[in-house]
Write an enzyme that holds these catalytic residues in place. Structure first.
Site, PDB file in Angstrom:
ATOM      1  CG  ASP A   1       0.111   3.283 -34.827  1.00  0.00           C
ATOM      2  OD1 ASP A   1       0.590   2.340 -35.054  1.00  0.00           O
ATOM      3  OD2 ASP A   1       0.453   5.072 -35.487  1.00  0.00           O
ATOM      4  CG  HIS A   2       0.982   4.022 -30.962  1.00  0.00           C
ATOM      5  ND1 HIS A   2       2.326   3.887 -30.219  1.00  0.00           N
ATOM      6  CD2 HIS A   2       1.634   5.062 -32.427  1.00  0.00           C
ATOM      7  CE1 HIS A   2       3.022   4.107 -31.103  1.00  0.00           C
ATOM      8  NE2 HIS A   2       2.809   5.210 -32.075  1.00  0.00           N
TER       9      HIS A   2
ATOM     10  CG  HIS B   1       6.057   9.290 -31.069  1.00  0.00           C
ATOM     11  ND1 HIS B   1       6.399   8.174 -30.032  1.00  0.00           N
ATOM     12  CD2 HIS B   1       5.397   8.940 -32.432  1.00  0.00           C
ATOM     13  CE1 HIS B   1       6.062   7.078 -31.082  1.00  0.00           C
ATOM     14  NE2 HIS B   1       5.709   7.236 -32.184  1.00  0.00           N
TER      15      HIS B   1
ATOM     16  CG  HIS C   1       6.343   3.950 -34.997  1.00  0.00           C
ATOM     17  ND1 HIS C   1       5.183   4.108 -33.547  1.00  0.00           N
ATOM     18  CD2 HIS C   1       6.805   3.221 -34.618  1.00  0.00           C
ATOM     19  CE1 HIS C   1       4.544   2.891 -34.244  1.00  0.00           C
ATOM     20  NE2 HIS C   1       5.231   2.625 -34.709  1.00  0.00           N
ATOM     21  N   GLY C   2       7.622   8.048 -35.093  1.00  0.00           N
ATOM     22  CA  GLY C   2       8.035   9.550 -34.886  1.00  0.00           C
ATOM     23  C   GLY C   2       8.549  10.233 -36.188  1.00  0.00           C
TER      24      GLY C   2
ATOM     25  CB  SER D   1       6.534  14.448 -38.206  1.00  0.00           C
ATOM     26  OG  SER D   1       5.480  13.746 -38.898  1.00  0.00           O
TER      27      SER D   1
ATOM     28  CG  ASN E   1       4.524   4.680 -38.652  1.00  0.00           C
ATOM     29  OD1 ASN E   1       4.632   3.387 -39.359  1.00  0.00           O
ATOM     30  ND2 ASN E   1       3.989   3.727 -37.372  1.00  0.00           N
TER      31      ASN E   1
ATOM     32  CB  THR F   1       3.720  15.350 -36.118  1.00  0.00           C
ATOM     33  OG1 THR F   1       3.630  14.369 -35.039  1.00  0.00           O
ATOM     34  CG2 THR F   1       3.913  17.042 -35.359  1.00  0.00           C
TER      35      THR F   1
HETATM   36  O1  G3H Z   1       2.828   5.799 -35.146  1.00  0.00           O
HETATM   37  C1  G3H Z   1       2.438   6.940 -36.169  1.00  0.00           C
HETATM   38  C2  G3H Z   1       4.142   7.852 -35.698  1.00  0.00           C
HETATM   39  O2  G3H Z   1       5.004   7.559 -35.681  1.00  0.00           O
HETATM   40  C3  G3H Z   1       3.941   9.108 -36.066  1.00  0.00           C
HETATM   41  O3  G3H Z   1       4.764   9.933 -35.016  1.00  0.00           O
HETATM   42  O4  G3H Z   1       3.498  12.263 -35.626  1.00  0.00           O
HETATM   43  O5  G3H Z   1       5.840  11.947 -34.622  1.00  0.00           O
HETATM   44  O6  G3H Z   1       4.994  11.763 -36.894  1.00  0.00           O
HETATM   45  P1  G3H Z   1       4.659  11.427 -35.560  1.00  0.00           P
HETATM   46 ZN    ZN Z   2       4.485   5.601 -33.510  1.00  0.00          ZN
END
Ligand code: G3H
Ligand code: ZN
Length: 288
Positions: free
Chosen positions: A84-85, A182, A210-211, A213, A232, A235
């Site tokens: 990832d990333h 994120h 993404h992001g 959480s 995804n 966090t």
């Molecule tokens: O690629 C990973 C995710 O975008 C995780 O994002 O940590 O904010 O849940 P997050």
């Molecule tokens: Zn991400």
């Protein structure tokens, strides 16, 4: 069970009108929790290792990748491994040999033309090596190098630009900026569901959130219903992990054996995984 290709899990989810959940792992306990949570929920899941997690492992991708593969292969759940990333071409080139079936190449912070150029090159190499490719257009903020907030003008993904981007780069899926950010520790994000619908209608590749959480359950369900296919989450597991350890050590300050607090931390993450896997994967989602 043998590892599944990420592309298969994503495409199956898309055809079924639901999504597949992807969790970022840092420690062996994260991996075990994802496996246990996916088994408990009865849904497939993607185990993700980010470039930042590799950096935390002093740049060596193999220990965590091999641990993840061993745990996934011993599981009854359908699981895949995703890198990832990735911004570093050298890490991209290690993905296949390290056991990943897919990679997210992240040039989302770059201007459009540069993003297209480097992503097209990365996707071509990845496809030659059998990897399924995700890339980002727009910018999901919240990372340490984030140039802007996810809520500023111009950061969200433009549907017309997205269609051109997918055609020009040849990627298999697209991470889009639709209001998530994120590293949120509170679940207060509000997504642009109309934008998700427009993006899904205009693209022939699956969308990735993404992001996630910071996105509440009902917003996640609506996002999937509007056309989001890969969700995804990182966090949220770290919040569960760290809270459990903090509570345990607060109550038992004499403890020194890490197993005493890692057991509870792992269970807290597994419980979060099972819940979120069900929220994202439970059909019917698009009918809501
Ligand atoms: O690629 C990973 C995710 O975008 C995780 O994002 O940590 O904010 O849940 P997050
Ligand atoms: Zn991400």
């Amino acid at each position: 069970m043998t590892l599944c290709p990420t592309g298969d899990l994503v495409n199956e989810a898309r055809e079924a009108g639901r999504a597949v959940v992807a969790f970022n792992v840092i420690t062996l306990e994260h991996v075990e929790a994802v496996v246990a949570g996916a088994e408990r929920a009865g849904f497939p899941a993607i185990v993700q290792v980010s470039e930042n997690a590799v950096r935390f492992r002093e740049g060596d991708v193999l220990p965590l990748a091999r641990a993840a593969a061993a745990c996934a292969e011993a599981s009854s759940a359908r699981l895949s491994l995703h890198l990832d990333h990735v911004t570093d071409a050298a890490l991209l080139r290690r993905a296949h040999d390290a056991g990943f079936s897919s990679v997210m190449f992240d040039a989302g912070a770059a201007p459009y033309d540069e993003n297209v150029r480097v992503t097209r090159e990365a996707a071509a190499w990845a496809h030659q090596h059998g990897l399924w490719v995700e890339a980002e257009l727009g910018y999901v903020g919240g990372k340490p190098d984030a140039p802007a907030s996810a809520h500023e003008d111009g950061v969200r993904t433009d549907p017309g630009e997205a269609a051109a981007y997918v055609a020009e780069t040849g990627v298999d899926s697209l991470a889009v900026a639709v209001g998530s950010s994120h590293a949120m520790t509170e679940r207060t994000a509000r997504l642009d569901h109309d934008l998700i619908g427009h993006l899904a209608a205009g693209l022939d590749v699956p969308l990735v959130l993404h992001g996630s959480s910071g996105v509440p359950d009902d917003e996640l369900r609506r996002a999937v219903a509007a056309g989001m296919t890969k969700v995804n989450i990182g966090t949220a597991l770290n919040v569960a992990f760290t809270s459990a350890i903090r509570d345990h050590l607060g109550e038992h300050p004499e403890v020194v054996d890490p197993r005493t607090y890692l057991r509870g931390a792992r269970e807290a993450m597994a419980s979060a995984v099972a819940h979120l896997a069900a929220v994202v994967s439970e059909p019917p989602t698009r009918q809501q």
